[in-house]
Design an enzyme around this catalytic site. Structure first.
Site, mmCIF file in Angstrom:
data_model
loop_
_atom_site.group_PDB
_atom_site.id
_atom_site.type_symbol
_atom_site.label_atom_id
_atom_site.label_comp_id
_atom_site.label_asym_id
_atom_site.label_seq_id
_atom_site.Cartn_x
_atom_site.Cartn_y
_atom_site.Cartn_z
ATOM 1 N N HIS A 1 62.935 17.632 69.294
ATOM 2 C CA HIS A 1 64.288 17.508 68.755
ATOM 3 C C HIS A 1 64.335 17.722 67.242
ATOM 4 C CE1 HIS A 1 68.457 17.393 69.440
ATOM 5 N NE2 HIS A 1 68.584 16.643 68.368
ATOM 6 N N TYR B 1 66.309 20.549 64.252
ATOM 7 C CA TYR B 1 66.883 20.313 62.911
ATOM 8 C C TYR B 1 66.077 21.023 61.836
ATOM 9 C CZ TYR B 1 69.829 17.152 65.429
ATOM 10 O OH TYR B 1 70.717 16.652 66.334
ATOM 11 N N HIS C 1 74.150 26.203 75.360
ATOM 12 C CA HIS C 1 74.188 25.319 74.173
ATOM 13 C C HIS C 1 73.265 25.840 73.080
ATOM 14 C CE1 HIS C 1 73.717 21.733 71.685
ATOM 15 N NE2 HIS C 1 72.427 21.672 72.005
ATOM 16 N N PHE C 2 72.030 26.174 73.448
ATOM 17 C CA PHE C 2 71.142 26.528 72.328
ATOM 18 C C PHE C 2 71.320 27.963 71.854
ATOM 19 C CE2 PHE C 2 67.750 26.694 75.770
ATOM 20 C CZ PHE C 2 67.429 28.033 75.666
ATOM 21 N N HIS C 3 72.020 28.783 72.633
ATOM 22 C CA HIS C 3 72.347 30.095 72.064
ATOM 23 C C HIS C 3 73.490 29.989 71.052
ATOM 24 C CE1 HIS C 3 69.626 31.795 75.051
ATOM 25 N NE2 HIS C 3 69.570 32.825 74.232
ATOM 26 N N ARG D 1 68.777 26.873 84.933
ATOM 27 C CA ARG D 1 68.203 27.657 83.857
ATOM 28 C C ARG D 1 66.792 28.092 84.262
ATOM 29 N NH1 ARG D 1 66.271 23.395 79.085
ATOM 30 N NH2 ARG D 1 65.526 25.332 78.175
ATOM 31 N N ARG D 2 66.207 28.973 83.515
ATOM 32 C CA ARG D 2 64.817 29.393 83.707
ATOM 33 C C ARG D 2 64.515 29.852 85.129
ATOM 34 N NH1 ARG D 2 62.153 24.309 80.427
ATOM 35 N NH2 ARG D 2 61.882 25.492 78.527
HETATM 36 FE FE1 HAS Z 1 70.793 20.414 71.169
HETATM 37 C C1 HAS Z 1 69.107 20.629 74.173
HETATM 38 C C2 HAS Z 1 71.884 17.279 72.006
HETATM 39 C C3 HAS Z 1 72.306 20.087 68.074
HETATM 40 C C4 HAS Z 1 69.086 23.164 70.059
HETATM 41 N N1 HAS Z 1 69.392 21.662 71.969
HETATM 42 C C5 HAS Z 1 68.836 21.589 73.233
HETATM 43 C C6 HAS Z 1 67.903 22.658 73.406
HETATM 44 C C7 HAS Z 1 67.865 23.349 72.213
HETATM 45 C C8 HAS Z 1 68.814 22.718 71.333
HETATM 46 C C9 HAS Z 1 66.976 24.528 71.876
HETATM 47 O O1 HAS Z 1 71.191 15.140 74.054
HETATM 48 C C10 HAS Z 1 67.125 22.978 74.678
HETATM 49 C C11 HAS Z 1 65.756 22.412 74.695
HETATM 50 C C12 HAS Z 1 65.054 22.814 75.965
HETATM 51 O O2 HAS Z 1 64.545 23.936 76.009
HETATM 52 O O3 HAS Z 1 65.069 22.032 76.917
HETATM 53 N N2 HAS Z 1 71.932 18.974 70.251
HETATM 54 C C13 HAS Z 1 72.275 17.787 70.772
HETATM 55 C C14 HAS Z 1 73.131 17.068 69.830
HETATM 56 C C15 HAS Z 1 73.257 17.873 68.724
HETATM 57 C C16 HAS Z 1 72.482 19.056 68.987
HETATM 58 C C17 HAS Z 1 73.754 15.729 70.021
HETATM 59 N N3 HAS Z 1 70.730 21.427 69.416
HETATM 60 C C18 HAS Z 1 71.417 21.122 68.266
HETATM 61 C C19 HAS Z 1 71.082 22.063 67.231
HETATM 62 C C20 HAS Z 1 70.162 22.939 67.794
HETATM 63 C C21 HAS Z 1 69.964 22.519 69.160
HETATM 64 C C22 HAS Z 1 71.636 22.041 65.833
HETATM 65 C C23 HAS Z 1 69.463 24.093 67.196
HETATM 66 C C24 HAS Z 1 69.568 24.483 65.966
HETATM 67 N N4 HAS Z 1 70.567 19.214 72.794
HETATM 68 C C25 HAS Z 1 71.057 17.949 72.901
HETATM 69 C C26 HAS Z 1 70.572 17.360 74.164
HETATM 70 C C27 HAS Z 1 69.778 18.307 74.780
HETATM 71 C C28 HAS Z 1 69.794 19.463 73.896
HETATM 72 C C29 HAS Z 1 70.847 16.019 74.694
HETATM 73 C C30 HAS Z 1 69.022 18.168 76.116
HETATM 74 C C31 HAS Z 1 69.805 18.695 77.240
HETATM 75 C C32 HAS Z 1 69.023 18.654 78.523
HETATM 76 O O4 HAS Z 1 69.430 17.902 79.409
HETATM 77 O O5 HAS Z 1 68.015 19.347 78.654
HETATM 78 C C33 HAS Z 1 74.017 17.534 67.455
HETATM 79 O O6 HAS Z 1 73.138 17.600 66.358
HETATM 80 C C34 HAS Z 1 75.214 18.410 67.243
HETATM 81 C C35 HAS Z 1 76.057 17.942 66.073
HETATM 82 C C36 HAS Z 1 77.006 19.007 65.611
HETATM 83 C C37 HAS Z 1 78.281 18.827 65.268
HETATM 84 C C38 HAS Z 1 79.116 20.015 64.820
HETATM 85 C C39 HAS Z 1 79.510 19.957 63.333
HETATM 86 C C40 HAS Z 1 80.180 21.223 62.939
HETATM 87 C C41 HAS Z 1 79.961 21.892 61.754
HETATM 88 C C42 HAS Z 1 80.668 23.206 61.520
HETATM 89 C C43 HAS Z 1 81.883 23.058 60.664
HETATM 90 C C44 HAS Z 1 82.641 24.339 60.614
HETATM 91 C C45 HAS Z 1 83.420 24.727 59.570
HETATM 92 C C46 HAS Z 1 84.164 26.024 59.621
HETATM 93 C C47 HAS Z 1 83.633 23.901 58.378
HETATM 94 C C48 HAS Z 1 78.945 17.526 65.329
HETATM 95 C C49 HAS Z 1 79.079 21.372 60.680
HETATM 96 C C50 HAS Z 1 85.441 25.754 60.316
HETATM 97 C C51 HAS Z 1 86.591 26.515 59.865
HETATM 98 C C52 HAS Z 1 87.735 26.590 60.593
HETATM 99 C C53 HAS Z 1 88.818 27.414 60.122
HETATM 100 C C54 HAS Z 1 87.932 25.862 61.864
#
Ligand code: HAS
Length: 551
Positions: free
Chosen positions: A225, A229, A376-378, A441-442
């Site tokens: 995890h 990050y 999700h991860f794409h 998946r996979r």
């Molecule tokens: Fe994830 C699985 C939970 C973030 C990557 N994640 C994965 C896997 C990968 C991955 C590669 O809890 C698969 C692993 C595998 O092969 O099995 N993930 C989270 C959570 C977050 C999260 C809670 N993941 C990421 C990030 C990744 C990433 C970042 C890569 C860089 N993930 C999971 C969980 C799994 C998981 C479970 C396991 C699932 C399973 O069952 O296998 C959080 O960190 C996300 C927080 C993000 C936000 C969004 C904030 C938005 C921002 C953009 C602002 C935009 C602006 C522009 C300002 C709250 C900062 C807007 C302008 C306008 C005009 C609208």
């Protein structure tokens, strides 16, 4: 050496080191992208791989090359560039470390790639046991990590030297951020080092008959995890510090940026169980604790979203925006250095929401091991992070090579970003939808169980193939832009983009650099979240485990 009045440049010798990383990044992008294209075509059921190439073989090439190699090389190159630029040119010792790190990572990549291509390591990028790879695959990946430790050491030496020369002052923001990411990387890679050195390698070499699978997966996700990050934080470095400079704004708050980075050190590690929520053998109470901690690691991302909106809105209003969303019109949409990472930011909104769904204990049962997770991860690493890296390379590469991004290339870069957005909307959207219908998946098309169920997923698989093909075209365009910026673009001066902090922002407290405090809390949180469940995993390991029960 920079002459007074001239544009500040990265030291020429350091630029060479960073560029070496970039050559590997864009070569691997092409190879990994091609493997991705083959995969979506196979999954659509319309294509069979020639010459006996296995689905898991290309899936491993795709995952290892893109998720582990492209990211690590770009991150080490980018972070070293920011430290050399903001904390002072590398000393000879730092540069030597940087080069040793680079070569170790390259040799490691070549070893792992050779094993995958000869079908001796079709174990996917997570190399879960009981899938077993040739020992050289594990050794290769170990070298990639050890190499990144060398680069991390060069970064920390640069930081310490700056602090010594500037007592009582907060370090340059980009250097601080690179140090945070390196520290997080050191702490988390210990888990995978233990897994590889104590379990997978002895097992692959035939020194032990079997290993404690649950312990190996737990050690992997202790690392896995924070790994995500490690990919994200360099993109956040660009969002917090580079993007304001590109749009002509100021950094909203230096303190807020530092605090969000510190929160990532604290909360990114003790959350690995959220990848193991459906695994037996871990007490649900400990899973629940790590789910709570996962919700805490979401907070620094909300802080980042807040800071970005504040930067955009404040700047827009300063240059005349009036209505609620009028500031949106003031953003420089024609500049690929802004627009391409911005597409990444937009994608990160649904990506983050999806992450929160994944982390929600009960909802995880719906999506776990389905292609939703791939969707999700794409969106996260495959769009938010990667498009930001592309956006950075549009100015970093010309800065390093003494060239400029021409108007024509800028247009092409915008086309590349738009193609990515369209392709990913199809591919990741269809992955999320099919995942909710239970598509695993996979798995290759031919491996699905019930034909009727598979038929239900076919339209989504075709949408994935269409999206994946568009993405591959986007990769080809990106590689062409890179080649242009590296070798053919006109000679000229491109600034190294570093934003300045808003004059209204509060001064930065020094507490953010109290490493004893932050590392102490990190250690406590890790011990709290992992000690008892890990003892359980070792003590209650099923036969044939014996002795210490890692084997
Ligand atoms: Fe994830 C699985 C939970 C973030 C990557 N994640 C994965 C896997 C990968 C991955 C590669 O809890 C698969 C692993 C595998 O092969 O099995 N993930 C989270 C959570 C977050 C999260 C809670 N993941 C990421 C990030 C990744 C990433 C970042 C890569 C860089 N993930 C999971 C969980 C799994 C998981 C479970 C396991 C699932 C399973 O069952 O296998 C959080 O960190 C996300 C927080 C993000 C936000 C969004 C904030 C938005 C921002 C953009 C602002 C935009 C602006 C522009 C300002 C709250 C900062 C807007 C302008 C306008 C005009 C609208």
């Amino acid at each position: 050496m920079n002459t007074p009045g001239a544009m500040k440049k990265l030291d020429r010798r350091d630029a060479k080191l960073v560029m070496a990383h970039m050559y590997v990044v864009f070569t691997c992008l092409l190879v990994g992208g091609l493997a991705g294209l083959l995969q979506v075509l196979v999954r659509s059921g319309k294509v069979t791989l020639p010459a006996g190439i296995g689905y898991y073989q290309i899936l491993t090439v795709h995952g290892v090359i893109l998720a582990l190699v492209v990211t690590t090389f770009f991150i080490m190159g980018f972070m070293q560039a920011t430290v050399s630029f903001t904390a002072g040119a590398y000393s000879n010792a730092q540069r030597r470390l940087g080069w040793i790190g680079f070569w170790l990572m390259l040799i490691g990549t070549a070893m792992a790639a050779a094993m995958i291509l000869t079908n001796k390591a079709s174990v996917l990028y997570t190399f879960y046991a009981p899938l077993q790879a040739h020992a050289l695959y594990y050794l290769g990946l170990t070298l990639v990590i050890v190499g990144s430790w060398m680069g991390g050491a060069a970064i920390i030496i640069g930081y310490r030297r700056w602090k010594k020369a500037n007592p009582g002052k907060p370090s340059p923001l980009l250097t601080f951020m690179s140090v945070v990411n390196s520290v997080m990387w050191y702490v988390c890679t210990l888990g995978v080092a233990v897994e590889v050195l104590l379990q997978l390698l002895p097992w692959s070499l035939g020194m032990v008959d079997g290993i404690n699978i649950l312990a190996s997966r737990t050690l992997f996700w202790y690392f896995g995890h924070p790994l995500v990050y490690f990919w994200l934080l360099p993109a956040y470095m660009a969002w917090y510090v580079v993007i304001p400079k590109v749009i002509g704004a100021k950094i909203f708050s230096d303190s807020l940026a530092r605090m969000s980075f510190i929160l990532f050190i604290l909360f990114s590690i003790p959350v690995g169980f959220h990848h193991q929520l459906l695994e037996p053998g871990i007490d649900p109470a400990w899973k629940f604790l790590q789910v709570v901690l996962t919700f805490l690691v979401v907070i620094p991302s909300f802080m980042t979203a807040f800071a970005l909106f504040a930067t955009f809105e404040k700047h827009g209003r300063q240059i005349g925006a009036k209505s609620l969303f009028g500031w949106l019109k003031k953003l420089p949409w024609g500049d690929a250095r802004f627009t391409v990472p911005f597409i990444g930011m937009l994608a990160f909104i649904p990506a983050g929401a999806g992450g929160i769904v994944n982390a929600s204990h009960q909802m995880n049962q719906v999506v776990h091991n389905t292609i939703w997770v791939t969707g999700h991860f794409h969106l996260t690493v495959g769009t938010a992070v990667l498009l930001t890296f592309f956006g950075v390379s549009f100015w970093l590469v010309p800065h390093l090579t003494g060239r400029v991004l021409t108007k024509k290339m800028n247009k092409l870069a915008l086309v590349q970003g738009i193609l990515w957005a369209v392709g990913m909307t199809f591919m990741s959207g269809a992955m999320h939808a099919a995942g909710l219908l239970g598509a695993p998946r996979r798995s290759a098309f031919s491996e699905y169980g019930g034909a009727a169920q598979a038929a239900e997923w076919i339209p989504y698989q075709i949408a994935q193939a269409v999206g994946g093909s568009i993405l591959f075209i986007s990769i080809i365009v990106m590689v062409c832009i890179f080649i242009n910026l590296a070798f053919f673009a006109p000679k000229g001066e491109q600034e190294f983009l570093v934003g300045e902090v808003d004059a209204d922002a509060e001064p930065t407290p020094l507490v953010y650099e109290n490493w004893k405090l932050w590392l102490g809390i990190t250690a406590l949180l890790i011990l709290f979240a992992y000690t008892i469940p890990f003892i359980d995993i070792i003590q209650n390991a099923p036969a044939p485990s014996k002795g210490f029960k890692l084997w």
